[in-house]
Design a protein around this motif. Structure first.
Motif, PDB file in Angstrom:
ATOM      1  N   ILE A  50       0.832  -1.208   0.000  1.00  0.00           N
ATOM      2  CA  ILE A  50       0.000   0.000   0.000  1.00  0.00           C
ATOM      3  C   ILE A  50       0.866   1.257   0.000  1.00  0.00           C
ATOM      4  O   ILE A  50       1.759   1.416   0.832  1.00  0.00           O
ATOM      5  N   LEU A  51       0.588   2.143  -0.951  1.00  0.00           N
ATOM      6  CA  LEU A  51       1.290   3.419  -1.067  1.00  0.00           C
ATOM      7  C   LEU A  51       0.263   4.535  -1.193  1.00  0.00           C
ATOM      8  O   LEU A  51      -0.625   4.486  -2.054  1.00  0.00           O
ATOM      9  N   LEU A  52       0.351   5.530  -0.320  1.00  0.00           N
ATOM     10  CA  LEU A  52      -0.547   6.686  -0.352  1.00  0.00           C
ATOM     11  C   LEU A  52       0.145   7.838  -1.060  1.00  0.00           C
ATOM     12  O   LEU A  52       1.268   8.199  -0.713  1.00  0.00           O
ATOM     13  N   GLN A  53      -0.537   8.410  -2.041  1.00  0.00           N
ATOM     14  CA  GLN A  53       0.033   9.513  -2.804  1.00  0.00           C
ATOM     15  C   GLN A  53      -0.856  10.743  -2.675  1.00  0.00           C
ATOM     16  O   GLN A  53      -2.047  10.700  -2.966  1.00  0.00           O
ATOM     17  N   LYS A  54      -0.267  11.856  -2.227  1.00  0.00           N
ATOM     18  CA  LYS A  54      -0.977  13.127  -2.063  1.00  0.00           C
ATOM     19  C   LYS A  54      -0.272  14.185  -2.900  1.00  0.00           C
ATOM     20  O   LYS A  54       0.944  14.175  -3.025  1.00  0.00           O
ATOM     21  N   SER A  55      -1.061  15.105  -3.439  1.00  0.00           N
ATOM     22  CA  SER A  55      -0.475  16.187  -4.225  1.00  0.00           C
ATOM     23  C   SER A  55      -0.707  17.522  -3.540  1.00  0.00           C
ATOM     24  O   SER A  55      -1.511  17.639  -2.609  1.00  0.00           O
ATOM     25  N   ALA A  56      -0.014  18.548  -4.040  1.00  0.00           N
ATOM     26  CA  ALA A  56      -0.165  19.889  -3.480  1.00  0.00           C
ATOM     27  C   ALA A  56      -1.555  20.437  -3.728  1.00  0.00           C
ATOM     28  O   ALA A  56      -1.995  21.370  -3.058  1.00  0.00           O
ATOM     29  N   THR A  57      -2.266  19.866  -4.707  1.00  0.00           N
ATOM     30  CA  THR A  57      -3.612  20.352  -5.049  1.00  0.00           C
ATOM     31  C   THR A  57      -4.701  19.565  -4.331  1.00  0.00           C
ATOM     32  O   THR A  57      -5.879  19.717  -4.636  1.00  0.00           O
ATOM     33  N   SER A  58      -4.322  18.710  -3.400  1.00  0.00           N
ATOM     34  CA  SER A  58      -5.301  17.918  -2.655  1.00  0.00           C
ATOM     35  C   SER A  58      -6.298  18.843  -1.961  1.00  0.00           C
ATOM     36  O   SER A  58      -5.915  19.831  -1.342  1.00  0.00           O
ATOM     37  N   ARG A  59      -7.584  18.529  -2.081  1.00  0.00           N
ATOM     38  CA  ARG A  59      -8.603  19.401  -1.496  1.00  0.00           C
ATOM     39  C   ARG A  59      -9.473  18.627  -0.513  1.00  0.00           C
ATOM     40  O   ARG A  59      -9.762  17.443  -0.714  1.00  0.00           O
ATOM     41  N   PRO A  60      -9.905  19.275   0.557  1.00  0.00           N
ATOM     42  CA  PRO A  60     -10.783  18.625   1.538  1.00  0.00           C
ATOM     43  C   PRO A  60     -12.087  18.180   0.882  1.00  0.00           C
ATOM     44  O   PRO A  60     -12.644  18.889   0.044  1.00  0.00           O
ATOM     45  N   GLY A  61     -12.543  17.021   1.246  1.00  0.00           N
ATOM     46  CA  GLY A  61     -13.806  16.534   0.707  1.00  0.00           C
ATOM     47  C   GLY A  61     -13.700  15.781  -0.593  1.00  0.00           C
ATOM     48  O   GLY A  61     -14.662  15.141  -1.033  1.00  0.00           O
ATOM     49  N   VAL A  65      -9.058   7.829  -3.595  1.00  0.00           N
ATOM     50  CA  VAL A  65      -9.155   6.837  -4.668  1.00  0.00           C
ATOM     51  C   VAL A  65      -8.356   5.591  -4.294  1.00  0.00           C
ATOM     52  O   VAL A  65      -7.155   5.672  -4.012  1.00  0.00           O
ATOM     53  N   LEU A  66      -9.025   4.445  -4.285  1.00  0.00           N
ATOM     54  CA  LEU A  66      -8.365   3.164  -4.043  1.00  0.00           C
ATOM     55  C   LEU A  66      -8.073   2.544  -5.397  1.00  0.00           C
ATOM     56  O   LEU A  66      -8.977   2.125  -6.119  1.00  0.00           O
ATOM     57  N   MET A  67      -6.800   2.498  -5.760  1.00  0.00           N
ATOM     58  CA  MET A  67      -6.392   2.007  -7.073  1.00  0.00           C
ATOM     59  C   MET A  67      -5.700   0.659  -6.918  1.00  0.00           C
ATOM     60  O   MET A  67      -4.568   0.562  -6.445  1.00  0.00           O
ATOM     61  N   TYR A  68      -6.404  -0.409  -7.305  1.00  0.00           N
ATOM     62  CA  TYR A  68      -5.897  -1.776  -7.174  1.00  0.00           C
ATOM     63  C   TYR A  68      -5.189  -2.163  -8.473  1.00  0.00           C
ATOM     64  O   TYR A  68      -5.819  -2.268  -9.529  1.00  0.00           O
ATOM     65  N   ARG A  76       5.257   3.352 -12.158  1.00  0.00           N
ATOM     66  CA  ARG A  76       5.227   4.249 -13.314  1.00  0.00           C
ATOM     67  C   ARG A  76       4.092   3.878 -14.273  1.00  0.00           C
ATOM     68  O   ARG A  76       3.593   4.729 -15.013  1.00  0.00           O
ATOM     69  N   HIS A  77       3.689   2.599 -14.258  1.00  0.00           N
ATOM     70  CA  HIS A  77       2.571   2.183 -15.094  1.00  0.00           C
ATOM     71  C   HIS A  77       1.262   2.804 -14.605  1.00  0.00           C
ATOM     72  O   HIS A  77       0.370   3.109 -15.391  1.00  0.00           O
ATOM     73  N   LEU A  78       1.156   2.975 -13.293  1.00  0.00           N
ATOM     74  CA  LEU A  78      -0.077   3.478 -12.699  1.00  0.00           C
ATOM     75  C   LEU A  78      -0.114   5.006 -12.620  1.00  0.00           C
ATOM     76  O   LEU A  78      -1.191   5.584 -12.446  1.00  0.00           O
ATOM     77  N   ASP A  79       1.044   5.646 -12.767  1.00  0.00           N
ATOM     78  CA  ASP A  79       1.096   7.103 -12.627  1.00  0.00           C
ATOM     79  C   ASP A  79       0.202   7.814 -13.630  1.00  0.00           C
ATOM     80  O   ASP A  79      -0.397   8.851 -13.322  1.00  0.00           O
ATOM     81  N   ARG A  80       0.110   7.268 -14.845  1.00  0.00           N
ATOM     82  CA  ARG A  80      -0.726   7.900 -15.865  1.00  0.00           C
ATOM     83  C   ARG A  80      -2.189   7.937 -15.424  1.00  0.00           C
ATOM     84  O   ARG A  80      -2.904   8.901 -15.695  1.00  0.00           O
ATOM     85  N   PHE A  81      -2.604   6.890 -14.718  1.00  0.00           N
ATOM     86  CA  PHE A  81      -3.991   6.838 -14.240  1.00  0.00           C
ATOM     87  C   PHE A  81      -4.174   7.722 -13.008  1.00  0.00           C
ATOM     88  O   PHE A  81      -5.167   8.440 -12.886  1.00  0.00           O
ATOM     89  N   SER A  82      -3.209   7.658 -12.095  1.00  0.00           N
ATOM     90  CA  SER A  82      -3.359   8.407 -10.846  1.00  0.00           C
ATOM     91  C   SER A  82      -3.389   9.911 -11.088  1.00  0.00           C
ATOM     92  O   SER A  82      -4.084  10.653 -10.378  1.00  0.00           O
ATOM     93  N   LYS A  83      -2.666  10.387 -12.108  1.00  0.00           N
ATOM     94  CA  LYS A  83      -2.643  11.824 -12.382  1.00  0.00           C
ATOM     95  C   LYS A  83      -4.030  12.351 -12.742  1.00  0.00           C
ATOM     96  O   LYS A  83      -4.346  13.515 -12.473  1.00  0.00           O
ATOM     97  N   LEU A  84      -4.855  11.501 -13.338  1.00  0.00           N
ATOM     98  CA  LEU A  84      -6.222  11.913 -13.665  1.00  0.00           C
ATOM     99  C   LEU A  84      -6.980  12.294 -12.402  1.00  0.00           C
ATOM    100  O   LEU A  84      -7.795  13.223 -12.407  1.00  0.00           O
ATOM    101  N   TYR A  85      -6.710  11.564 -11.322  1.00  0.00           N
ATOM    102  CA  TYR A  85      -7.394  11.817 -10.059  1.00  0.00           C
ATOM    103  C   TYR A  85      -6.683  12.882  -9.222  1.00  0.00           C
ATOM    104  O   TYR A  85      -7.329  13.704  -8.579  1.00  0.00           O
ATOM    105  N   LEU A  86      -5.353  12.867  -9.236  1.00  0.00           N
ATOM    106  CA  LEU A  86      -4.602  13.871  -8.488  1.00  0.00           C
ATOM    107  C   LEU A  86      -4.925  15.275  -8.995  1.00  0.00           C
ATOM    108  O   LEU A  86      -5.013  16.225  -8.217  1.00  0.00           O
ATOM    109  N   ASN A  87      -5.131  15.402 -10.305  1.00  0.00           N
ATOM    110  CA  ASN A  87      -5.459  16.694 -10.885  1.00  0.00           C
ATOM    111  C   ASN A  87      -6.849  17.181 -10.493  1.00  0.00           C
ATOM    112  O   ASN A  87      -7.183  18.350 -10.698  1.00  0.00           O
TER     113      ASN A  87
END
Length: 303
Positions: A50-61, A65-68, A76-87
């Motif tokens: 399990i790895l938790l990733q937070k960005s500077a743009t994280s907002r309350p509420g 996202v649980l990405m299995y 690096r394979h999953l980063d392309r998907f996670s950026k969609l949510y981090l943004n």
């Protein structure tokens, strides 16, 4: 054959029955924290799975996202998907299962699920909506997590399952295809793949009580999904690991027999868990359309 006999001989390894630890008593051990200055990302390693990733743009509420991931996936394979949510201001939890953990449910996948339930109930996350995005065998691990969530809700009068806002299944693998999918994920040589597939099929038969029995329970949980939220299936017409016919039959059962709201996007010729790479625009459009209808993604998004 010798390998199969050795696997059968070692079947006792699957007989251990660790006590179920209530998720509210789990101690989350943070192994490491790192920051990538270029993107303002903070990555917190909870454990090997399990790895938790937070960005500077994280907002309350915003949803957590649980990405299995799929077997043998690199971050690096999953980063392309996670950026969609981090943004969108979300935080992303990477969840990965290893082959031996998949083959030892009581001390593998179910322990990961327990740890994940503890994480989403942690004081920093317990009031956030949850969003699920699975790949391949990750759908199975999500089913195990749903079971642990339901158990926790019943024991502690919580409502973790009710926090799930939506679920995405990319190339979901049915339990019947676990040997085939595992062998293809781990090996490249065709002969070696077939040999490992045969060994795994034999192994699952002789360890049924400790392996397949748990897969079948997870299979039932998947179809009787306790989360009353929309589902999105992303799949290919030429994927032998997650056949289109199997996924389409699954969608029909969920929709017609269980009353689920089911959305889907079929891709013409992409390989297993490769739809995003071959059809990026179509993939993103299907996902964005799905997210647009969920209230938790309709708040103001960070630039």
């Amino acid at each position: 054959m010798l390998k199969t006999l050795q696997l059968a001989k070692n079947a006792s390894l699957f007989c251990s029955k660790p006590a179920l630890i209530p998720a509210n008593r789990l101690q989350l051990c943070v192994c490491s924290v790192s920051t990538e200055a270029n993107f303002g990302l903070q990555k917190t390693r909870v454990d090997d799975n399990i790895l938790l990733q937070k960005s500077a743009t994280s907002r309350p509420g915003a949803p957590l996202v649980l990405m299995y991931s799929w077997l043998a996936a690199k971050q690096r394979h999953l980063d392309r998907f996670s950026k969609l949510y981090l943004n969108k201001g979300c935080d992303v939890v990477y969840v990965q299962i290893k082959p031996l953990q998949l083959l030892r449910p009581t001390v593998g996948s179910q322990k990961i699920a327990e740890k994940l339930v503890g994480l989403v109930q942690d004081s920093g996350h317990n009031d956030r909506p949850l969003f699920v995005h699975t790949f391949s065998v990750g759908a199975y691990l999500h089913s195990e997590t749903l079971t642990k969530m339901s158990q926790h809700d019943a024991m502690h009068q919580t409502a973790i399952v009710d926090r799930i806002a939506g679920q995405v299944f990319d190339s979901a693998v049915d339990l019947d295809n676990v040997p085939y999918g595992t062998s293809r994920a781990l090996l490249k040589n065709h002969l070696a793949q077939n040999s490992l597939e045969w060994i795994l099929n034999a192994f699952l038969k002789v360890t049924y009580k400790h392996t397949m029995a748990h897969y079948e329970k997870a299979h039932k949980t998947f179809f009787c999904n306790p989360a009353s939220t929309p589902l999105l299936f992303l799949y290919s017409q030429v994927d032998p690991v997650a056949p289109a016919s199997t996924i389409e039959r699954c969608m029909n059962i969920l929709k017609n027999d269980h009353g689920k709201e089911v959305h889907s996007k079929s891709f013409e010729s992409s390989a297993h868990v490769s739809h995003m790479y071959q059809y990026q625009n179509e993939y993103v459009a299907a996902l964005e359309s799905f997210l647009h209808n969920l209230s938790c993604f309709n708040d103001e998004k960070p630039k």
